[in-house]
Write a protein that holds these residues in place. Structure first.
Motif, short mmCIF file in Angstrom:
data_model
loop_
_atom_site.label_atom_id
_atom_site.label_comp_id
_atom_site.label_asym_id
_atom_site.label_seq_id
_atom_site.Cartn_x
_atom_site.Cartn_y
_atom_site.Cartn_z
N ASP A 1 0.82 -1.22 0.00
CA ASP A 1 0.00 0.00 0.00
C ASP A 1 0.85 1.26 0.00
N ASP A 2 0.61 2.10 -1.00
CA ASP A 2 1.30 3.38 -1.19
C ASP A 2 2.79 3.22 -1.50
N THR A 3 3.20 1.98 -1.75
CA THR A 3 4.57 1.73 -2.20
C THR A 3 4.55 1.30 -3.66
N VAL A 4 3.77 0.28 -3.96
CA VAL A 4 3.61 -0.14 -5.36
C VAL A 4 2.16 0.01 -5.82
N PHE B 1 17.91 -16.86 4.40
CA PHE B 1 18.80 -16.70 3.26
C PHE B 1 19.96 -15.78 3.62
N PRO B 2 20.88 -16.26 4.47
CA PRO B 2 21.96 -15.40 4.96
C PRO B 2 22.95 -14.98 3.88
N ASN B 3 22.96 -15.68 2.74
CA ASN B 3 23.90 -15.35 1.67
C ASN B 3 23.27 -14.52 0.55
N ARG B 4 22.03 -14.13 0.75
CA ARG B 4 21.37 -13.23 -0.21
C ARG B 4 21.47 -11.81 0.32
N THR B 5 21.44 -10.84 -0.60
CA THR B 5 21.36 -9.43 -0.21
C THR B 5 19.97 -8.91 -0.55
N PHE B 6 19.55 -7.86 0.16
CA PHE B 6 18.17 -7.44 0.09
C PHE B 6 18.03 -5.95 -0.21
N ILE B 7 17.06 -5.63 -1.05
CA ILE B 7 16.63 -4.25 -1.28
C ILE B 7 15.27 -4.10 -0.60
N LEU B 8 15.15 -3.13 0.31
CA LEU B 8 13.92 -2.93 1.06
C LEU B 8 13.19 -1.71 0.49
N ILE B 9 11.92 -1.90 0.11
CA ILE B 9 11.16 -0.83 -0.51
C ILE B 9 9.88 -0.60 0.30
N GLY B 10 9.61 0.66 0.64
CA GLY B 10 8.42 0.97 1.43
C GLY B 10 7.98 2.40 1.20
N ASP B 11 7.19 2.92 2.13
CA ASP B 11 6.73 4.30 2.02
C ASP B 11 6.78 4.96 3.39
#
Length: 277
Positions: A107-110, A214-224
């Motif tokens: 909500d209000d992000t995508v 998933f400790p070996n993955r990197t993350f992009i955090l998207i919000g509002d």
């Protein structure tokens, strides 16, 4: 539904149709102590009995050979939930141990919801067609192309009863397929109060397991900035700095940089819509 129709001042058949579709999942009965079979490929797996809210939980272990001919190029596997008289289609995602994961609010992000205007907020949820934030479909598709083993996860405080409507919306608008992590509530018991609970605590409990799994993955955090996403993501960054690639916050209320205190300036960005990214 009639009462809600009056509250929302439903004007035409299309709004009435949407209201019925969106509200109906909240009114269905829940069946406890029922077995559901999950069919993956040619193998049927019996799951534990359902709880009083109708949900059931269990683990299924599959050998990679069982997945060879039934997994799409995006790592998606179809399955069937089989009841005595009914069959329901579903999918699960095979997430590689390494790669990029996009964790996004909804909500209000995508999706345009106007959470800060409660009258518009509820109308946008229950009697209007969902609308994507401009440029977000294109940005997500670019991420999918740009990053190796890119996976998507929607973490939202929206109730799971809206899943079907949300899933249809994301499919129709062209967003990449994603896992959904929605709030589990039931109209008939105290879980209904979870709709009013602190979104910060809820989102931490949803996001942290993904990072730990998933400790070996990197993350992009998207919000509002309409609720607590900046504070939640700041806390996540401080606890897991090596796993966070960047934080993107859609600024819907003229939020200041102070809400991102504790995150390195090169690691976060405010944006208005997807064309800014």
């Amino acid at each position: 539904i009639k009462v809600l129709g009056k509250v929302f001042k439903v004007k035409d058949k299309e709004e009435k149709k949407l209201l019925n579709q969106r509200v109906m999942p909240f009114t269905v009965d829940n069946k406890s102590m029922k077995y559901v079979n999950i069919k993956i490929g040619n193998t049927v797996h019996r799951m534990p009995r359902s709880l009083k809210d109708g949900h059931f939980f269990g683990n299924i272990t599959l050998h990679e050979n069982q997945l060879l001919n039934i997994t799409s190029k995006d790592g998606i596997v179809n399955f069937q939930a089989v009841d005595k008289d009914r069959i329901f289609q579903g999918v699960f995602h095979l997430v590689p141990p390494k790669g990029i994961s996009i964790i996004s609010d909804i909500d209000d992000t995508v999706k345009i919801t106007n959470y800060l205007d409660k009258k518009e907020f509820y109308k946008n949820i229950f009697i209007r067609e969902f609308k994507a934030v401009p440029g977000m479909v294109q940005y997500f598709l670019e991420c999918k192309t740009q990053y190796e083993n890119c996976c998507f996860h929607y973490v939202s405080a929206s109730p799971y009863q809206l899943f079907e409507a949300l899933d249809n919306f994301f499919r129709q608008t062209g967003f990449p397929s994603a896992t959904f992590h929605l709030k589990k509530i039931r109209i008939k018991d105290k879980t209904l109060l979870q709709l009013l609970a602190d979104p910060r605590d809820y989102k931490m409990r949803q996001i942290e397991p993904l990072l730990k799994t998933f400790p070996n993955r990197t993350f992009i955090l998207i919000g509002d900035s309409g609720e607590m996403d900046p504070e939640v993501y700041t806390e996540i960054f401080q606890k897991y700095p090596e796993q966070i690639e960047k934080i993107l916050i859609r600024n819907v209320n003229n939020a200041t940089a102070s809400r991102m205190n504790g995150v390195h300036s090169e690691k976060w960005q405010y944006f208005c819509d997807g064309t800014d990214l």
